[in-house]
Design a protein around this motif. Structure first.
Motif, mmCIF file in Angstrom:
data_model
loop_
_atom_site.group_PDB
_atom_site.id
_atom_site.type_symbol
_atom_site.label_atom_id
_atom_site.label_comp_id
_atom_site.label_asym_id
_atom_site.label_seq_id
_atom_site.Cartn_x
_atom_site.Cartn_y
_atom_site.Cartn_z
ATOM 1 N N THR A 1 0.776 -1.089 -0.192
ATOM 2 C CA THR A 1 0.188 0.191 -0.126
ATOM 3 C C THR A 1 0.900 1.055 -0.054
ATOM 4 O OG1 THR A 1 -0.253 -0.358 2.302
ATOM 5 C CG2 THR A 1 -1.858 -1.139 0.890
ATOM 6 N N ARG A 2 1.958 1.296 0.742
ATOM 7 C CA ARG A 2 2.960 2.419 0.525
ATOM 8 C C ARG A 2 3.543 2.366 -0.710
ATOM 9 N NH1 ARG A 2 6.416 2.022 6.424
ATOM 10 N NH2 ARG A 2 4.768 2.546 7.644
ATOM 11 N N ALA A 3 4.089 1.417 -1.291
ATOM 12 C CA ALA A 3 4.541 1.226 -2.489
ATOM 13 C C ALA A 3 3.606 1.932 -3.548
ATOM 14 C CB ALA A 3 4.874 0.193 -3.132
ATOM 15 N N LYS A 4 2.441 1.671 -3.448
ATOM 16 C CA LYS A 4 1.204 2.368 -4.555
ATOM 17 C C LYS A 4 1.273 3.821 -4.532
ATOM 18 C CE LYS A 4 -1.295 -1.929 -4.929
ATOM 19 N NZ LYS A 4 -2.829 -2.654 -4.773
ATOM 20 N N GLU A 5 1.311 4.524 -3.068
ATOM 21 C CA GLU A 5 1.181 5.818 -3.020
ATOM 22 C C GLU A 5 2.452 6.467 -3.328
ATOM 23 O OE1 GLU A 5 -1.351 7.912 -1.684
ATOM 24 O OE2 GLU A 5 -2.122 6.177 -2.419
ATOM 25 N N LYS B 1 5.904 -7.902 -5.957
ATOM 26 C CA LYS B 1 5.673 -8.383 -4.512
ATOM 27 C C LYS B 1 6.624 -9.287 -4.085
ATOM 28 C CE LYS B 1 0.870 -7.192 -5.068
ATOM 29 N NZ LYS B 1 -0.588 -7.797 -5.062
ATOM 30 N N THR B 2 6.752 -9.271 -2.844
ATOM 31 C CA THR B 2 7.866 -10.355 -2.466
ATOM 32 C C THR B 2 7.470 -11.156 -1.372
ATOM 33 O OG1 THR B 2 8.726 -8.696 -0.920
ATOM 34 C CG2 THR B 2 9.882 -8.767 -3.006
ATOM 35 N N GLY B 3 6.112 -11.186 -0.790
ATOM 36 C CA GLY B 3 5.823 -12.004 0.013
ATOM 37 C C GLY B 3 5.705 -11.482 1.304
ATOM 38 N N PRO B 4 5.183 -11.865 2.432
ATOM 39 C CA PRO B 4 4.683 -11.439 3.569
ATOM 40 C C PRO B 4 6.082 -11.071 4.342
ATOM 41 C CG PRO B 4 4.284 -13.855 3.765
ATOM 42 C CD PRO B 4 4.433 -13.436 2.307
ATOM 43 N N ARG B 5 5.737 -9.820 5.320
ATOM 44 C CA ARG B 5 7.087 -9.723 6.274
ATOM 45 C C ARG B 5 6.857 -10.661 7.621
ATOM 46 N NH1 ARG B 5 7.116 -3.481 7.329
ATOM 47 N NH2 ARG B 5 4.874 -3.797 8.136
ATOM 48 N N ARG B 6 8.207 -10.861 8.220
ATOM 49 C CA ARG B 6 8.040 -12.066 8.987
ATOM 50 C C ARG B 6 7.308 -11.613 10.369
ATOM 51 N NH1 ARG B 6 12.878 -15.759 10.920
ATOM 52 N NH2 ARG B 6 11.976 -16.254 12.993
ATOM 53 N N GLY B 7 7.477 -10.146 10.745
ATOM 54 C CA GLY B 7 6.958 -9.841 11.973
ATOM 55 C C GLY B 7 5.422 -10.066 11.939
ATOM 56 N N ASP B 8 4.763 -9.382 11.191
ATOM 57 C CA ASP B 8 3.314 -9.074 11.075
ATOM 58 C C ASP B 8 2.740 -9.423 9.910
ATOM 59 O OD1 ASP B 8 4.413 -7.257 9.368
ATOM 60 O OD2 ASP B 8 3.619 -5.650 10.491
ATOM 61 N N ALA B 9 3.261 -10.288 9.018
ATOM 62 C CA ALA B 9 2.716 -10.705 7.707
ATOM 63 C C ALA B 9 2.140 -9.791 6.921
ATOM 64 C CB ALA B 9 1.820 -11.856 7.947
ATOM 65 N N ALA B 10 2.699 -8.672 6.897
ATOM 66 C CA ALA B 10 2.323 -7.308 5.928
ATOM 67 C C ALA B 10 2.893 -7.642 4.744
ATOM 68 C CB ALA B 10 2.687 -6.051 6.267
ATOM 69 N N GLU B 11 1.990 -7.579 3.369
ATOM 70 C CA GLU B 11 2.545 -7.993 2.073
ATOM 71 C C GLU B 11 3.597 -6.976 1.754
ATOM 72 O OE1 GLU B 11 2.697 -10.472 -1.148
ATOM 73 O OE2 GLU B 11 1.318 -10.567 0.526
ATOM 74 N N MET B 12 4.700 -7.532 1.403
ATOM 75 C CA MET B 12 6.017 -6.652 1.261
ATOM 76 C C MET B 12 6.096 -6.524 -0.334
ATOM 77 S SD MET B 12 7.066 -5.328 4.011
ATOM 78 C CE MET B 12 8.536 -4.671 3.591
ATOM 79 N N CYS B 13 6.967 -5.654 -0.755
ATOM 80 C CA CYS B 13 7.002 -5.371 -2.238
ATOM 81 C C CYS B 13 8.421 -4.622 -2.519
ATOM 82 C CB CYS B 13 5.919 -5.002 -2.950
ATOM 83 S SG CYS B 13 5.794 -3.414 -2.481
ATOM 84 N N ILE B 14 9.092 -4.764 -3.450
ATOM 85 C CA ILE B 14 10.057 -3.962 -4.185
ATOM 86 C C ILE B 14 9.326 -2.712 -5.248
ATOM 87 C CG2 ILE B 14 12.374 -3.633 -5.072
ATOM 88 C CD1 ILE B 14 12.832 -6.566 -3.973
ATOM 89 N N ILE B 15 9.636 -1.592 -4.760
ATOM 90 C CA ILE B 15 9.311 -0.763 -6.034
ATOM 91 C C ILE B 15 10.816 -0.080 -6.542
ATOM 92 C CG2 ILE B 15 9.015 1.208 -4.233
ATOM 93 C CD1 ILE B 15 7.101 2.421 -6.149
ATOM 94 N N GLU B 16 10.742 -0.223 -7.882
ATOM 95 C CA GLU B 16 11.966 0.316 -8.669
ATOM 96 C C GLU B 16 11.589 1.283 -9.642
ATOM 97 O OE1 GLU B 16 13.981 -3.194 -9.339
ATOM 98 O OE2 GLU B 16 12.457 -3.972 -10.849
ATOM 99 N N LEU B 17 12.489 2.098 -10.236
ATOM 100 C CA LEU B 17 12.280 2.750 -11.573
ATOM 101 C C LEU B 17 12.641 1.850 -12.558
ATOM 102 C CD1 LEU B 17 14.216 5.978 -10.425
ATOM 103 C CD2 LEU B 17 11.747 5.718 -10.670
ATOM 104 N N VAL B 18 11.720 1.870 -13.677
ATOM 105 C CA VAL B 18 11.941 0.857 -14.920
ATOM 106 C C VAL B 18 13.170 1.466 -15.454
ATOM 107 C CG1 VAL B 18 10.769 0.065 -16.804
ATOM 108 C CG2 VAL B 18 9.646 0.326 -14.743
#
Length: 113
Positions: free
Chosen positions: A36-40, A96-113
């Motif tokens: 969600t942060r990455a989308k913003e 998308k890279t999968g859930p975070r270990r601590g709270d299972a939040a969906e993690m991702c990598i955002i990069e410039l193409v």
């Protein structure tokens, strides 16, 4: 503001966080964060790149008002935006890279193409 997600934070904290993340993304090319942060961040980063395509004093001042480091604004106008001169949007990629270990939040990598 670009999006409508509140991200569970007060307005001033949310704006400061997004400004910092956009600055870091433009400085380093990619960051790891929640989806969600990455989308913003993508929304605001693409607005900054679109703004930098036209190299005017007004646009530089608008970018300086949002981006927190002057050298990142210089890099944006000199290096990043010329790469996207012929492209109409879609400057960032979210993987998308999968859930975070601590709270299972969906993690991702955002990069410039």
């Amino acid at each position: 503001m670009a999006g409508t997600r509140k991200l569970g934070r007060p307005t001033d904290h949310r704006k400061a966080m997004l400004r910092g993340m956009v600055t870091y993304l433009l400085e380093n090319g990619k960051i790891e964060t929640t989806v969600t942060r990455a989308k913003e961040v993508r929304c605001m980063a693409e607005k900054m790149i679109t703004l930098a395509k036209e190299d005017t004093l007004h646009n530089k001042r608008q970018a300086l008002a949002y981006i927190t480091k002057e050298d990142v604004v210089k890099k944006l106008f000199d290096e990043i935006s010329p790469k996207y001169k012929e492209v109409n949007g879609g400057y960032c990629r979210i993987i998308k890279t999968g859930p975070r270990r601590g709270d299972a939040a969906e993690m991702c990598i955002i990069e410039l193409v």
